[in-house]
Design an enzyme around this catalytic site. Sequence first.
Site, short mmCIF file in Angstrom:
data_model
loop_
_atom_site.label_atom_id
_atom_site.label_comp_id
_atom_site.label_asym_id
_atom_site.label_seq_id
_atom_site.Cartn_x
_atom_site.Cartn_y
_atom_site.Cartn_z
N LYS A 177 5.86 -3.32 -0.98
CA LYS A 177 5.15 -1.97 -1.43
C LYS A 177 5.61 -1.53 0.65
O LYS A 177 4.66 -1.46 1.16
CB LYS A 177 3.92 -2.16 -1.43
CG LYS A 177 3.19 -0.85 -2.31
CD LYS A 177 3.62 0.52 -1.90
CE LYS A 177 2.19 1.02 -0.47
NZ LYS A 177 2.67 1.65 0.38
N GLU A 227 -3.12 -8.62 8.67
CA GLU A 227 -3.04 -8.18 10.00
C GLU A 227 -2.68 -6.62 10.12
O GLU A 227 -2.42 -6.47 9.66
CB GLU A 227 -1.55 -8.44 10.61
CG GLU A 227 -1.14 -9.88 10.36
CD GLU A 227 -0.20 -10.91 11.27
OE1 GLU A 227 -0.62 -10.97 12.55
OE2 GLU A 227 0.62 -11.49 9.99
N CYS A 234 1.35 -2.26 17.08
CA CYS A 234 -0.02 -2.87 17.04
C CYS A 234 -0.40 -3.86 18.29
O CYS A 234 -1.38 -3.71 18.88
CB CYS A 234 -0.22 -4.26 16.05
SG CYS A 234 1.24 -5.58 16.13
P1 NAD Z 1 -2.41 1.97 6.41
O1 NAD Z 1 -3.02 0.37 6.13
O2 NAD Z 1 -2.42 2.42 6.75
O3 NAD Z 1 -1.31 1.26 5.51
C1 NAD Z 1 0.03 -0.03 5.62
C2 NAD Z 1 0.02 -0.48 4.49
O4 NAD Z 1 -0.48 -0.41 3.30
C3 NAD Z 1 0.98 0.91 3.36
O5 NAD Z 1 2.05 0.48 2.98
C4 NAD Z 1 -0.02 1.61 2.83
O6 NAD Z 1 0.63 2.69 1.31
C5 NAD Z 1 -0.90 0.76 2.19
N1 NAD Z 1 -2.35 0.97 1.86
C6 NAD Z 1 -3.40 1.68 2.15
N2 NAD Z 1 -4.45 1.31 1.74
C7 NAD Z 1 -4.33 1.07 0.80
C8 NAD Z 1 -5.04 -0.42 0.25
N3 NAD Z 1 -6.15 0.19 -0.07
N4 NAD Z 1 -5.06 -1.40 -0.83
C9 NAD Z 1 -3.35 -1.64 -0.67
N5 NAD Z 1 -2.81 -1.11 0.11
C10 NAD Z 1 -2.91 0.07 0.91
O7 NAD Z 1 -1.53 0.87 8.07
P2 NAD Z 1 -0.24 2.00 8.73
O8 NAD Z 1 -0.39 3.09 9.32
O9 NAD Z 1 0.91 2.06 7.79
O10 NAD Z 1 0.22 1.63 9.86
C11 NAD Z 1 -0.48 1.29 11.15
C12 NAD Z 1 -1.01 0.10 11.45
O11 NAD Z 1 -0.72 -1.27 10.86
C13 NAD Z 1 -2.10 -0.32 12.66
O12 NAD Z 1 -3.39 -0.17 12.88
C14 NAD Z 1 -1.76 -1.27 14.12
O13 NAD Z 1 -1.88 -1.71 14.81
C15 NAD Z 1 -1.65 -1.87 11.99
N6 NAD Z 1 -0.28 -3.32 12.39
C16 NAD Z 1 -1.03 -4.42 12.90
C17 NAD Z 1 0.09 -5.51 12.38
C18 NAD Z 1 -0.61 -6.95 13.27
O14 NAD Z 1 0.72 -7.48 13.37
N7 NAD Z 1 -1.53 -7.25 13.55
C19 NAD Z 1 1.57 -4.42 13.29
C20 NAD Z 1 1.91 -3.75 12.72
C21 NAD Z 1 1.37 -2.38 12.25
#
Ligand code: NAD
Length: 510
Positions: A160, A232, A266
């Site tokens: 997804k 993560e 991140c």
């Molecule tokens: P987000 O949490 O808004 O979305 C991430 C994914 O989760 C998307 O596909 C979204 O549609 C889905 N999602 C949202 N709510 C959900 C739920 N309740 N259940 C299941 N899926 C759900 O994050 P984003 O804005 O897309 O990404 C940025 C964030 O990701 C930042 O906080 C960044 O630090 C983090 N990130 C972390 C790492 C790591 O390795 N720790 C790597 C890359 C990005």
Amino acid sequence: MLSEKGMMGMGNGVARHDTKTAENAARRAVEAARIVQPEWAGRTVAERAVALERAAKRMLRDRQSLLHLVKEEMGKHEVEGLFTEALGPLDAVKAWKKIVGKAQSRRVLLNPIAFPKKHARIAMVPRGVVGIIAPWNFPVSGLYRSVVPALLTGNAIVLKPSEYTPRSSAWFPDHFAREVPHGVVNVVQGDGAVGAQVVESGIDACVFTGSIAAGKKVRVKCAELGIPSSVEMGGKDAAIVLGDCDLERTVMGITHWTLANAGQSCGGIEVAYVEERIADRFVEALGRAWSKLRTGPGDDDVEVSPLGNDHQLSVVEAHVKDALAKGAKLVTGGKKTSGRGYMPTILDNCTAEMDVVREETFGPVLAIVRVWGTEQAVRAINASKYGLGASIWSKDVARAERLVDKHDVGVATINTHQFTGAVPQLPWSGTKQTGFGVANSELSLLTYMHPKTIAIDEAPSEPFFMPFDRTLRDLGEALVKAQLGDLLGAAKLPLLLRRRAKRLREFFKG
Ligand code: NAD
């Protein structure tokens, strides 16, 4: 590839969805995947790798289409996209092939006295169907560390992608899908509600990467469902700049690791704790360099990519405004340019009360906190709710090594930052609210496989088998005495073992 859209339409760059359709889409994808997964799992790692390598080579040849997509969906410059999204798939498959190959199955040597004539091995078994929920910031390279090991370990996947980068992220599995049995690779498009549906669609394991808010929900749901998850979440990485650093190299490195991907990593540097004795010179050199950097929607004429979406731009603007209102000094930047471009921004004299120090900004902004010594910086890093990465910049590497030992983070670096996120052999993980999920390295493989112990017994019988009687008690007592160093107890063991074997033969002869 089965690509179930479930989309009702597109608006403002974000796909909108009917959740009922999406729920069906996720369930259908899992059902399809489950049918074909055993066939895929029946191949060897080497055979699976051949298919993935073929796909990865095609990706390298097709790179221009990816660069266009990534630029269209999140504004990333093509040069940056070439290095951060397009260059890596073949290397990733080759590296994971070795990691997964080593982890497949191994024999375990058993003590022949305690376990006579017994052999055992550990087989690693694919979970089945792995759900992968991805963010938008590295729409393709962010998938190397989940999609590649999931497939190489013999799983089918349901991916997804983020609603912000649906086509860029689908480009990657789409290439794999052409080389693997139909139904092994599935993509379900949609927003967070669709992500939640994927978690509940019957998957056998879940890999989530994204924000803390969403990640926590996914972790709780997976726990309720009893499926393993690797979650993560966000970061707020800091660099500690010591007075004895190589100033020019440090300015270069901190510039890159803060502004790469427009700061939307991140593990990007967001805060620099700078020793007061070098702070003026550091800020001056950094400010001079950053004021020459250009941003905006161009390509060869700009260095820093624009922000990936309007929401992210609004977060960056709010954090800078909050810092300035609380007394930070603007060294350079602080303004939007054309499109979603935001000027590389340095804020000096920042404090722990500011959002730009406390919360994830995810933009081309560096908060400088001046410190009098390393202890103050280490305390601040450890007090942060995030725990992904931290770096120390110093010519005294031995001292820096002692200092990184004190950092409560998953990735600690010296005179560099975050590059290990792209190294499949090194674990990428965090502490505190960043989460305890592990990506990369053999340590991540338990998300994709479960261990199965296989044991074979070729001994005629066991001394401890029933019946429980006096001969067994005598044997047990002698074993205890032998462990305690009682030589007489140990000397009796052969006789007691023979007596026991005789007793068992007589008992079962009837
Ligand atoms: P987000 O949490 O808004 O979305 C991430 C994914 O989760 C998307 O596909 C979204 O549609 C889905 N999602 C949202 N709510 C959900 C739920 N309740 N259940 C299941 N899926 C759900 O994050 P984003 O804005 O897309 O990404 C940025 C964030 O990701 C930042 O906080 C960044 O630090 C983090 N990130 C972390 C790492 C790591 O390795 N720790 C790597 C890359 C990005």
